[in-house]
Every structure is written in C-alpha cells, then in structure tokens.
Design an enzyme around this catalytic site. Structure first.
Site, short mmCIF file in Angstrom:
data_model
loop_
_atom_site.label_atom_id
_atom_site.label_comp_id
_atom_site.label_asym_id
_atom_site.label_seq_id
_atom_site.Cartn_x
_atom_site.Cartn_y
_atom_site.Cartn_z
N TRP A 1 25.52 36.98 -39.01
CA TRP A 1 26.73 36.42 -38.43
C TRP A 1 27.95 36.86 -39.26
CZ3 TRP A 1 30.20 32.93 -40.67
CH2 TRP A 1 31.23 32.52 -39.80
N ASP B 1 37.17 27.11 -26.75
CA ASP B 1 36.43 25.86 -26.89
C ASP B 1 37.36 24.64 -26.95
OD1 ASP B 1 34.41 24.11 -27.42
OD2 ASP B 1 33.62 25.20 -29.13
N ARG C 1 24.49 24.09 -35.48
CA ARG C 1 25.85 23.70 -35.08
C ARG C 1 25.83 22.41 -34.25
NH1 ARG C 1 30.68 26.42 -31.53
NH2 ARG C 1 32.26 26.41 -33.12
N LYS D 1 34.49 33.52 -20.91
CA LYS D 1 33.92 33.92 -22.21
C LYS D 1 32.67 33.07 -22.38
CE LYS D 1 34.76 33.75 -27.18
NZ LYS D 1 35.73 33.55 -28.25
N ASP E 1 29.66 31.91 -24.27
CA ASP E 1 29.26 31.85 -25.67
C ASP E 1 27.82 31.33 -25.80
OD1 ASP E 1 29.58 32.04 -28.42
OD2 ASP E 1 31.39 30.82 -28.50
N TYR E 2 27.24 31.50 -26.98
CA TYR E 2 25.83 31.11 -27.23
C TYR E 2 25.67 31.05 -28.75
CZ TYR E 2 20.70 31.74 -26.97
OH TYR E 2 19.34 31.62 -27.07
N ASN E 3 25.74 29.82 -29.28
CA ASN E 3 26.01 29.70 -30.72
C ASN E 3 24.86 29.29 -31.62
OD1 ASN E 3 28.76 30.49 -31.34
ND2 ASN E 3 29.32 28.97 -29.81
N ASP F 1 32.49 37.43 -35.06
CA ASP F 1 33.50 36.40 -35.35
C ASP F 1 34.38 36.82 -36.51
OD1 ASP F 1 32.86 34.68 -33.36
OD2 ASP F 1 31.72 33.30 -34.59
C1 DGJ Z 1 31.95 31.26 -31.44
C2 DGJ Z 1 32.77 32.39 -30.91
O1 DGJ Z 1 32.31 33.61 -31.39
C3 DGJ Z 1 34.23 32.13 -31.25
O2 DGJ Z 1 35.03 33.21 -30.84
C4 DGJ Z 1 34.66 30.86 -30.59
O3 DGJ Z 1 34.62 31.02 -29.19
C5 DGJ Z 1 33.76 29.72 -31.02
N1 DGJ Z 1 32.38 30.03 -30.85
C6 DGJ Z 1 34.09 28.46 -30.24
O4 DGJ Z 1 33.25 27.43 -30.52
#
Ligand code: DGJ
Length: 749
Positions: free
Chosen positions: A200, A369, A445, A478, A480-482, A550
C-alpha cells in the site's frame, strides 16, 4: 505497376508516420493435417503447437513471425533421458493435466470421488473461426473435457488464452487447481524476468532478475489482485535491461481475484509460465454437466525490448480491453475532494471547492468518502447507502446541479463490497460477510467484506447502485475496495462448495459492473483499492481508469508510474496534484513540479483549493490548459521510458509520441543535482527523421520563458533526426526541478 507503386507509397507513408501498429496484410490461423501442426500468425508474431504421437498437445514455437511456408516439424514425445524423467514431464505441453508423472506446474489438477487423481489430456478435435481457435482435449479414460480457447489480435500479435473445464462424467469431481494457460519459451537458460512488487502506498516496483532453475511464484492469496504482486510478467532473452531492443515475451492475467503465475525453468532448461486461479485454498466442485471457465491469460512477443512490450500492451488495452475500446474517450481532468476534506463533506464545502476547481479548467468534480449513512470517519456507515441528511439536507441534487452549472460532470465515491459492523446493514444481515461460523471476524479499517458470491448480496449491491444512479445524475463512480480477505468462509454454500467463493465473488463483481454499464450507458468507473490494489486486465474490461496509489507525493509517484506503465497504459493511470508538503512523507515540492509529475498520466487535482494562493490558481490554470493540448498523446500515444526513476535514480524522463506521429511530449524531472553533474542528454525516439518538429515549452508561464532557460540553446524547429540523434541538453539543477516540452510536427493537422 501503377497499383504496386501506390502500395509502396502507402507503405512508405505508414513507416514515415511512425505508425507502429499498422495492420498486417494477412492474419491467419492454419492447421496442417499432415503434420498436425497449428500455426497462428498476426501482429508480427507466429505461435505454433502440434499434436504429438501420443495425442498430447505440444508447444512448438512462439516468437517473431516466420515466413509463409517455413517448415514446422511435427510434434513428438521426448521420451526422457532417465527413469527419473517421465515423458509427461520432458515433453512440454500446452495445457498439462496432473497425471502420469508430471513434475512441473500442472495447468489442471482434479480429484475424483473414487480417490483417483490422475488426469491425462489428449487432443480430440478443433475448430478455427477467423482469429480464434478452439481445441478440445479429453482425459484418456474419463469424460472430463477441456476446451482451450486461443484468440490472436491481428494488430499487436497478443494472444488471449483460456480453458473451459467440463464434467461429463456421472459423478461430481473437484478441481483442485486450474490455470488459464501455460506459455512455453524456447529452451535455454539465458532469460531474465521482470515483475512488479509493492505494498500500500508503494506500488509497482520493477524487479528484474535472472531466471534460475526452479520456480518463481507471483501471486495474490488475498481474494483480490493485491498491491504486493501484479498479474503481469515479461521475460527477456538475456539480461540486458535494455528498454528498446531484444526479444521479450510478456503476459498479463485478466483476473481480479486470488491468482498465481509460476515461472519455471525445469531440469531440461524448459522455461514455462503457468497462470490462473491461485490453487492455494482452492477447490471447485463440478457437478455432472457443469463447467468452469478460467480467466484469460494474455501473452505477447516483441523484438523491441520491454519498452516495446509495454507499448503493445498499452495499444491492446486501449483497443481491445477497455469498456470504450477501440476508441476510449480521453480522461477528463478531474478534481477529487478526499485529500482536501477527508470524511468532512457537506453541501456548502463541496460547492465551494467545485467553484474553485471549475476556475482552473477541471472537467469532472468527484466527491469522495463521507457523504452517506452515518459516516463521520472510517468506523461507521459502509453498507448504508443513503445520503447523509445532516451533511446534505436536500439530497445530492443541489450539489450536482451546481457542478453542472459550472460546466463539469459529477462523480461519486462508493465502496460497495464492504460493510462496517456499525451499520444498519450489518445489524440486519450479519451473515452476509465472509466468515467461518463461530470464529472471530478480522476487521481491516474497521470493515468486513460482503460476500458478493451470494446471490442476495450481489442483488443488494447492484440494487443500491442502480437506485443511486437512477436518482442522481452521476457520470462517474470511484469504486473503492479498502481491505483484503480474512476468514474466507461461505457457510451457506455448504462445506463442499464454499471455496467456489474464489471464483464466484469475482464473477459477480464483474457481472454487477457489466449490468450497471449496460443500464447506464454514459457511466464511467474508476477501479480503486486503497490505491493500486485492484489493477489488472480483468477489472479493466469494466472500468475506464484506475487509481495507481494512495501515495500522491509527486516524486514517489514517478517510480510508481514508471512501474505501472510496464503493464498498463497511461490512459488509465490517474494522477492527482495534491498539497505540499505531502502527507505521505512531508516532502515539499513546487506546484509546477507536481503538475509535471501528474501530467504524465491522466491528470487530476486533489489539493485543498481553499488553501491555494492566486499564483497557484494561475499556475494550475495554465498547466491544465497545456495538458489539454497533449492529453491525447500522453494517454493514447506510444510511451518511451527514456530515463527510469527506478533504483534511486536522480532523473526521470518520459516521452510520448502521438499515434499519428504529429506530436511528441517530453517530461524531465530531477530529484537533486549532486556535485554539479549535468542532467543527462535526452535522445528522443519514434519521430519521423525527415519531418520537421517545432518545440513548445510546457510551463506555468504562457511563453515558457523559465523553461526555455533550462535548456542549452536549442533550435525552435529541427528535423526528427536532430531531436533523436543530436539530443537535448537541459540545465536542470537543484532539488525537485522539472521541465517539459512538446514537439509539434510542422504541417501536421
Ligand atoms: C482509499 C482511496 O484510495 C482514497 O483515494 C480515498 O478514496 C479513501 N479510500 C476514502 O476512504
């Protein structure tokens, strides 16, 4: 005679314009029934395999195009050199079942209910249809059929290969391991492998190492593509590291779930690459009559080094993979609010940012977000996709209308596959997440992964997204997948089928994206996974762009972007200009340096515009204007990585040449000059030597005065030969300095 003269003229014109991807006169797939040899030609490559005396399908050739009629001798079994080397292992195979004494990586491994685990695949039949070929194989005894698919792209010579496994027995069977394809290189020991590693905020480091006896495994066990390895490889003959010359075989797996690519050099110096589903923790039960279709593993060959390999892949992605292929719309310049506001979004704040973004020429405003559910930070809200009434008392419409009135379109952040335990959705459906009953549920997270393999979860996710898009004028998501998976259980599927989650989750993800796009045809989507955690040719079939990292520090980004372009086109590579000092490393850089780093991809702005000074707005406006003049070239052109920023290099230089040859764009960036050494001379590539090109400096001053001073005296106009051979000396000195220019072909439209 006249016609031949015309053809020659056209050929010369094509060569002169530098159109490296001209269609070959003829593309064909042929089968010689006498020798039982298949030959695929296209895009300057030949790929051949044959059926040997045992009816095994055996690779014969993969490389530069052979002449028509060149002999390709029939395949034959290599009966081995010792009793320790079974012929199954000493005879290379296109798609080897694990059986009969196979010691290298199998393409397919099956366990039958009676305990038999032996699978030996032999040729049954084939079918040729234009640019595609299907080949049916069958186990020597049981009714297990494998259909191999081959499709050759006539323009790039890139082959798409996949396998369909069908159970025609009367019993269920379990697939323990399934690849899409095995690629065989000419026997030898003199190879080196390129691959991408990272983490990351530190994605896409280029690794380059000799191929040794044994195996190098590239993989993700995480449920998704992952930041750590990317499903791409390139293998060079020799180990020159030369960007522009040399034989290179390369490939990319189109799969966004757990995957594995194994590069092996066996005891007979056969180098092969096998890729597909990651067999770790994998099993897939096939009931009688059922099929499993593998992802597609793409492979190509070039004699123009790893740079040439990248350009072929870029072209292929733009013309064959992306949802808008073959003519993807250039990426609009976007603004994203994340680094400016974090979760603290509201109507007035977003509108104020939108006004400022519009004033510098931004074309798309994206709210990140924080806009939904009870989302104040990352502890709550995921799963509850209603507009937060405190932050947006009148819904999203007033903001969207405002953004439209400023001449921009509107985009919105979503993270559809996740849920916070602190959400209404989780309180109602705790069984919807990946889990093993009775076991702890590991959070990343503060969130858990919704099991998209379940039909009800899939329908819920599609349903809320469809509703959101029906109710609001949204041009862009956008997505996302965190986090990655933990406890990947699917209790409702039953013990025997639980591990199908590795296939069905990703298939359902793709089907949601596909259905949304069909229902909302104007919609564009970005794949983001905490930066570059889900970048691959599978997701790129359904998404228009990706977020590479990021990490938005403009210097760190240079090597991330460099690595990214080994496999992926700058046309999908989003790059934002953000605040300085950067939050990742506290590095301070000028606005201009940040722009010239980001302008090498698809430009965005992610800074807190509320803090900008009038001169920052002026710089941004000027450079965004300049970017619009070059973006077609940067996003869809031919990229030459002239000086790599990898391995702690002080310098970085890229050049992009428009597909029609009318323009070249160069970015040169310096980390810090040491001991007064000059910046290395820049020698351009890919220009028409006989044509004239005029230089135009890209800088924050309308007349480019400061940038011009960075160069030793240069002609305003010179031939392609001059720019390529004489070279350009820049006097970049100091820390984090940057210059950019474009060359416009004189007389080009
Ligand atoms: C991770 C993304 O890579 C960021 O750009 C942002 O959108 C955050 N998540 C928001 O929680």
């Amino acid at each position: 005679m006249q016609l031949r003269g015309l053809c020659n003229t056209l050929l010369l014109m094509t060569l002169a314009s530098g159109a490296a991807f001209a269609q070959p006169a003829r593309n064909q797939i042929s089968y010689d029934a006498q020798t039982r040899v298949f030959r695929l030609d296209g895009g300057g490559i030949t790929y051949a395999f044959g059926v040997n005396d045992l009816d095994e399908v055996q690779p014969l050739y993969w490389g530069a195009q052979l002449a028509k009629g060149d002999p390709l001798p029939a395949a034959h079994t290599n009966s081995g050199v010792a009793s320790f080397d079974m012929p199954t292992s000493t005879t290379p195979q296109e798609f080897a079942g694990w059986g009969a004494g196979l010691y290298y990586e199998p393409a397919l491994k099956i366990t039958f209910p009676d305990g038999n685990r032996d699978l030996v695949l032999h040729y049954v039949s084939h079918h040729i249809d234009g640019d595609s070929l299907t080949l049916v194989l069958k186990d020597v005894e049981r009714d297990v059929f494998v259909t191999l698919h081959y499709e050759i792209d006539p323009s790039t010579g890139i082959l798409g290969r996949s396998a369909e496994i069908e159970n025609r027995t009367r019993q269920p069977l379990t697939i323990m391991q399934a690849a899409a394809a095995t690629w065989a290189l000419p026997q030898g020991t003199d190879y080196s492998l390129y691959y991408l590693t990272g983490r990351w905020a530190g994605e896409d480091h280029v690794q380059h190492e000799a191929v040794h006896p044994g195996a190098r495994v590239l993989e993700s066990r995480r449920g998704s593509t992952g930041h750590q390895n990317n499903p791409w490889f390139a293998i060079e003959r020799g180990s020159t590291g030369n960007e522009e010359t040399g034989d290179v075989w390369f490939g990319a797996l189109a799969w966004s779930g757990s995957w594995r690519i194994t590069v092996e050099q066996d005891a007979l110096n056969q180098v092969r690459v096998t890729g597909g589903y990651n067999p770790f923790d994998f099993s897939y039960r096939l009931a009688p009559g059922e099929k499993l279709v593998s992802p597609v593993f793409y492979g190509g060959f070039t004699q123009h080094g790893v740079g040439g390999a990248s350009r072929l892949l870029h072209r292929f992605e733009l013309t064959k993979i992306l949802p808008q292929a073959p003519h993807p719309r250039p990426r609009p310049v976007l603004y994203n609010s994340w680094e400016a506001t974090g979760f603290d979004v509201n109507e007035a704040g977003q509108e104020a940012l939108a006004e400022k973004a519009a004033s510098i020429g931004v074309e798309r405003f994206v709210m990140d977000d924080g806009w939904f559910g009870q989302r104040k930070d990352d502890h709550a809200g995921l799963g509850d996709w209603y507009v937060n009434p405190q932050k947006f008392p009148h819904g999203l419409k007033p903001l969207i209308d405002k953004v439209h009135s400023l001449g921009m379109d509107f985009g919105l952040w979503v993270e559809p596959e996740m849920v916070n335990p602190d959400s209404d959705l989780y309180r109602k459906h705790p069984d919807w997440v990946l889990n093993f009953p009775g076991r702890p549920r590991t959070q990343g997270r503060n969130q858990l992964v919704l099991n998209l393999a379940r039909q009800d979860v899939r329908d819920y996710v599609y349903g809320f997204l469809d509703k959101l898009l029906n109710e609001n004028d949204i041009a862009f998501l956008k997505w996302d997948y965190n986090r990655n998976w933990s406890e990947p259980g699917w209790p409702a599927a039953g013990a025997e089928d639980e591990q199908q989650v590795y296939v069905k989750y990703t298939q359902n993800l793709y089907s949601i994206l596909q259905e949304l796009r069909a229902k909302h045809p104007g919609l564009e989507i970005e794949s983001c996974s905490g930066g570059g955690g889900r970048v691959d040719l599978g997701i790129l079939r359904y998404t228009d762009e990706v977020w590479p990292s990021d990490n938005t520090d403009p210097f760190d980004r240079l090597s991330i972007q460099d690595g990214f372009t080994y496999a992926y086109t700058p046309g999908v590579m989003m790059a934002w200009v953000t605040d300085s000092p950067n939050w990742v490393n506290n590095r301070t850089t000028s606005v201009e340096y940040r722009f010239l780093s980001s302008m090498q991809g698809s430009l965005g702005v992610g800074a807190n515009l509320n803090k900008w000074q009038p001169e920052d707005f002026a710089t941004a406006k000027q450079l965004i204007g300049e970017y619009k003049e070059i973006r077609e070239t940067v996003q869809h052109g031919r990229l030459y990585r002239l000086i790599s920023p990898q391995q702690d290099s002080e310098h970085s230089v890229t050049e992009s040449v428009a597909q029609n040859g009318s323009q070249a764009v160069v970015f040169a960036l310096l980390h810090s000059s040491q001991f007064g050494y000059p910046f290395p001379s820049i020698f351009l590539h890919g220009l028409d030597p006989g044509a004239q090109y005029r230089i135009h400096w890209i800088s924050s001053q309308p007349d480019g005065a400061a940038a011009r001073m960075m160069a030793a005296p240069l002609p305003e106009t010179a031939s392609g030969a001059y720019w390529m051979n004489h070279g350009i000396a820049l006097s970049l000195r100091g820390d984090f300095q940057a210059a950019a220019f474009r060359l416009d072909k004189v007389g080009a439209p």
